[in-house]
Enzyme design. Structure first.
Site, PDB file in Angstrom:
ATOM      1  N   LYS A  67     -63.565  25.604  23.845  1.00 51.89           N
ATOM      2  CA  LYS A  67     -63.778  24.804  25.052  1.00 51.89           C
ATOM      3  C   LYS A  67     -63.787  23.301  24.798  1.00 51.89           C
ATOM      4  O   LYS A  67     -63.407  22.519  25.673  1.00 51.89           O
ATOM      5  CB  LYS A  67     -65.074  25.230  25.743  1.00 51.89           C
ATOM      6  CG  LYS A  67     -64.999  26.606  26.387  1.00 51.89           C
ATOM      7  CD  LYS A  67     -66.245  26.916  27.179  1.00 51.89           C
ATOM      8  CE  LYS A  67     -66.143  28.263  27.882  1.00 51.89           C
ATOM      9  NZ  LYS A  67     -67.300  28.544  28.748  1.00 51.89           N
ATOM     10  N   ASP A 104     -67.011  25.797  34.936  1.00 47.31           N
ATOM     11  CA  ASP A 104     -68.278  26.421  34.549  1.00 47.31           C
ATOM     12  C   ASP A 104     -69.469  25.742  35.227  1.00 47.31           C
ATOM     13  O   ASP A 104     -70.408  26.413  35.668  1.00 47.31           O
ATOM     14  CB  ASP A 104     -68.479  26.340  33.025  1.00 47.31           C
ATOM     15  CG  ASP A 104     -67.691  27.384  32.269  1.00 47.31           C
ATOM     16  OD1 ASP A 104     -67.366  28.432  32.863  1.00 47.31           O
ATOM     17  OD2 ASP A 104     -67.408  27.156  31.081  1.00 47.31           O
TER      18      ASP A 104
END
Length: 282
Positions: A67, A104
């Protein structure tokens, strides 16, 4: 309609429920697209992103441990990825450039609000983040940007190393208080929301007992909420400890569905069938 190809990249990746979720949603919407799990090492990451660039893929999801790493491999950082210092959704723009987004953080904020049953930012509170990876950075953004919570504590094992602690503090999305990997009665007394952002308890990873001991459960207010980003298995030692304290808590499946639905908007420009995606994860 041309069938489009999507994938989630990670290592490990066998546990991922994203293919089941997205493929169920494609079927429900009558779309011919496909979504797969692609185990991708650090060395393979540039090559796979090249397949997004040449349109072999229409869009990519990114999970552990990539990420943060993907930020240096794309052309554009959306403000969501820039703020979090991590990305979970990659998009090929019309001009061919690759853009990194973070869905997210808003998904996490929506899940915490659902658990609380009220706007968390409407009352003085502290948010506690366990971990220091990409999910932890997204949690900081969720607390500060999406929920209006400015008193955020980050507690991580990595902070035992002074250089890592300093590096995190200098790159955190917003000012936060860093704490060592030790439960704190004084801090927990002021905490109304906790997000467990490590891989502890995940199948194939740390069994999860250490992260349980990182929280003083008895000191938490009765109205606190707790979210574990782990979703395989659904029942982790950390969640069992939260339930034993009587907290409203949940695993990461709701967050997974919400971030996936937000990714649909970026990839396809349409709303995803969130209820279908959530049901496919059960």
């Amino acid at each position: 309609m041309r069938a489009l190809r999507f994938a989630v990249l990670g290592d490990p990746i066998a546990h991922s429920k994203s293919p089941a979720m997205h493929n169920a949603a494609f079927r429900a919407m009558g779309l011919p697209h496909t979504f797969e799990a692609q185990r991708t090492s650090v060395e393979e990451l540039p090559r796979i992103l090249g397949q997004l660039r040449d349109a072999s893929y229409e869009g990519l999801s990114v999970t552990v441990p990539h990420k943060q790493r993907v930020l240096s491999l794309v052309d554009v950082l959306d403000e969501s990825a820039r703020a979090a210092g991590a990305a979970n959704t990659l998009v090929r723009r019309q001009d061919g450039r690759l853009a990194a987004h973070n869905t997210d953080a808003p998904a996490l904020a929506e899940e915490l609000t659902r658990l609380s049953g009220a706007r968390l930012g409407d009352r003085p509170m502290r948010g506690l983040v366990l971990g220091s990876g990409g999910a932890a950075r997204a949690a900081i953004v969720a607390f500060t940007v999406h929920l209006g919570i400015r008193d955020v504590v980050v507690r991580a094992r990595a902070f035992a190393d002074a250089s890592k602690s300093q590096a995190f503090a200098s790159t955190a999305p917003f000012p936060v208080t860093l704490q060592p990997w030790v439960a704190s009665h004084e801090s927990e007394e002021r905490t109304l929301a906790i997000v467990q952002c490590t891989s502890a308890g995940m199948r194939g990873a740390d069994p999860g007992s250490a992260v349980v001991d990182a929280v003083d459960w008895k000191a938490l207010p009765a109205g606190a909420v707790a979210l574990d980003v782990v979703y395989v298995p659904r029942d982790t030692p950390w969640l069992r400890a939260a339930r034993a304290r009587g907290l409203r808590c949940d695993d990461g499946l709701g967050m997974l569905a919400r971030q996936g639905a937000l990714a649909w908007r970026l990839w396809l420009g349409i709303d995803a069938p969130l209820s279908v995606m959530r049901a496919a994860l059960e």
